[in-house]
Write a protein that holds these residues in place. Sequence first.
Motif, PDB file in Angstrom:
ATOM      1  N   PRO A   1      42.720 -17.300 -17.425  1.00 16.53           N
ATOM      2  CA  PRO A   1      43.346 -15.972 -17.530  1.00 16.53           C
ATOM      3  C   PRO A   1      44.728 -15.960 -18.163  1.00 16.53           C
ATOM      4  CG  PRO A   1      43.558 -16.790 -15.296  1.00 16.53           C
ATOM      5  CD  PRO A   1      42.707 -17.803 -16.040  1.00 16.53           C
TER       6      PRO A   1
ATOM      7  N   GLU B   1      36.829 -11.511 -17.507  1.00 17.04           N
ATOM      8  CA  GLU B   1      37.996 -10.732 -17.928  1.00 17.04           C
ATOM      9  C   GLU B   1      38.027  -9.366 -17.243  1.00 17.04           C
ATOM     10  OE1 GLU B   1      39.137  -8.178 -21.782  1.00 17.04           O
ATOM     11  OE2 GLU B   1      39.062 -10.330 -22.195  1.00 17.04           O
TER      12      GLU B   1
ATOM     13  N   ILE C   1      44.551 -10.384 -26.173  1.00 19.88           N
ATOM     14  CA  ILE C   1      43.160 -10.156 -25.756  1.00 19.88           C
ATOM     15  C   ILE C   1      42.242 -10.165 -26.972  1.00 19.88           C
ATOM     16  CG2 ILE C   1      41.577  -8.471 -24.747  1.00 19.88           C
ATOM     17  CD1 ILE C   1      43.797  -7.685 -22.815  1.00 19.88           C
TER      18      ILE C   1
ATOM     19  N   ARG D   1      40.804  -7.814 -14.704  1.00 25.23           N
ATOM     20  CA  ARG D   1      41.543  -6.598 -15.039  1.00 25.23           C
ATOM     21  C   ARG D   1      41.310  -5.490 -14.015  1.00 25.23           C
ATOM     22  NH1 ARG D   1      39.981  -5.502 -21.135  1.00 25.23           N
ATOM     23  NH2 ARG D   1      41.243  -3.608 -20.756  1.00 25.23           N
TER      24      ARG D   1
ATOM     25  N   LEU E   1      45.825 -13.140 -20.442  1.00 27.80           N
ATOM     26  CA  LEU E   1      46.037 -11.808 -19.859  1.00 27.80           C
ATOM     27  C   LEU E   1      47.490 -11.587 -19.443  1.00 27.80           C
ATOM     28  CD1 LEU E   1      42.781 -11.477 -17.726  1.00 27.80           C
ATOM     29  CD2 LEU E   1      43.307 -10.367 -19.907  1.00 27.80           C
TER      30      LEU E   1
END
Length: 249
Positions: A235, A163, A140, A167, A238
Motif C-alpha cells: 500500500p 486497493e 495510483i 481505500r 496510496l
Amino acid sequence: MDARTAALTLFLNRVAGRSQLSDQERAAILNLPGEVTLVEPNRDLVSMGEIVDRTCLVADGLMARFGETRDGSRQISALYIPGDMPDLYSYVLPRSSWALTALTKTTTVRVLHSAIHDIVERYPAVGRAFWRDCTLDGAITAEWILNIGRRNARSRVAHLLCEMAARYERIGKLEGMSFPFPINQTHLADALGLTAIHINRTLAALRKAEIVSIGGRMVKVMDWNALRSAADFDPLYLQFDSNPVSALL
C-alpha cells in the motif's frame, strides 16, 4: 449532515491525512461552496476535450476516469469513491484529456474553480495539500499501469480488490472485511484490460479458493493475507500517513 458537508468532510480527512492544516484552513475547506448534482449510472459527467470551470467531488456512489478509442472502446484508468475529487487538477488544466463517468447512481458536489482559486490564494498550505493530493492520483495511475502491464489476471483482480478495500477502510466503509463495490464485470474488464469472461473465471477461482466473494454489490474478503499475496500488494503508493488502521496494513 447534508451531502455537500458530508463529502467535504471526507475530502478534508483525505487531504489532512497527508498534510498538516490549521483549524482555520480546515474550516475553509469545509466551507467551500458547491452544487450537489445527481448523475445517473453510465452517464458521463465530463467529456473528453471538454473545458470545465469546476471540479467534481464524489459524495456517494462510484465514478471512473476513462479514455476512449475512435471505435468507442473504453479503458478505465481510475476509480473514485466518496471523498475523492477526481479532477482537482482541472483548476490549472481545465481542458479535460480524460473523461469522467458514473458507474452507479452517483451524487457529486461541483466546486467552481474560482472557489478553489480563492482558498489557494488565501491559504498557501491548502494549495500545497491540494497539490499533494494530485500527486497521489498520479501514484495510483502509475500502479495501475504496472498492474495491467506486468501482472496476470488473478493478480490484477486481486490487486484492485486490495486497493479498494484499503481505500474504503480509509473512509470508514469496511465492515467485517466487507466493502461496497457496486461495479459490474464489464467495468472490471475495462479497468483491468481483460475480457468480461476472463473476469468471471478469475472471480470464480478466487471464490472457490475461499479468498474473496462478490455479490449484492459488496465484496467480502475471506482471507486477506491470501488476497494480498495473490496481488503482491504493497500500500505504499496510496501514501497513507504513519498511523494507518491495522485492519489491512
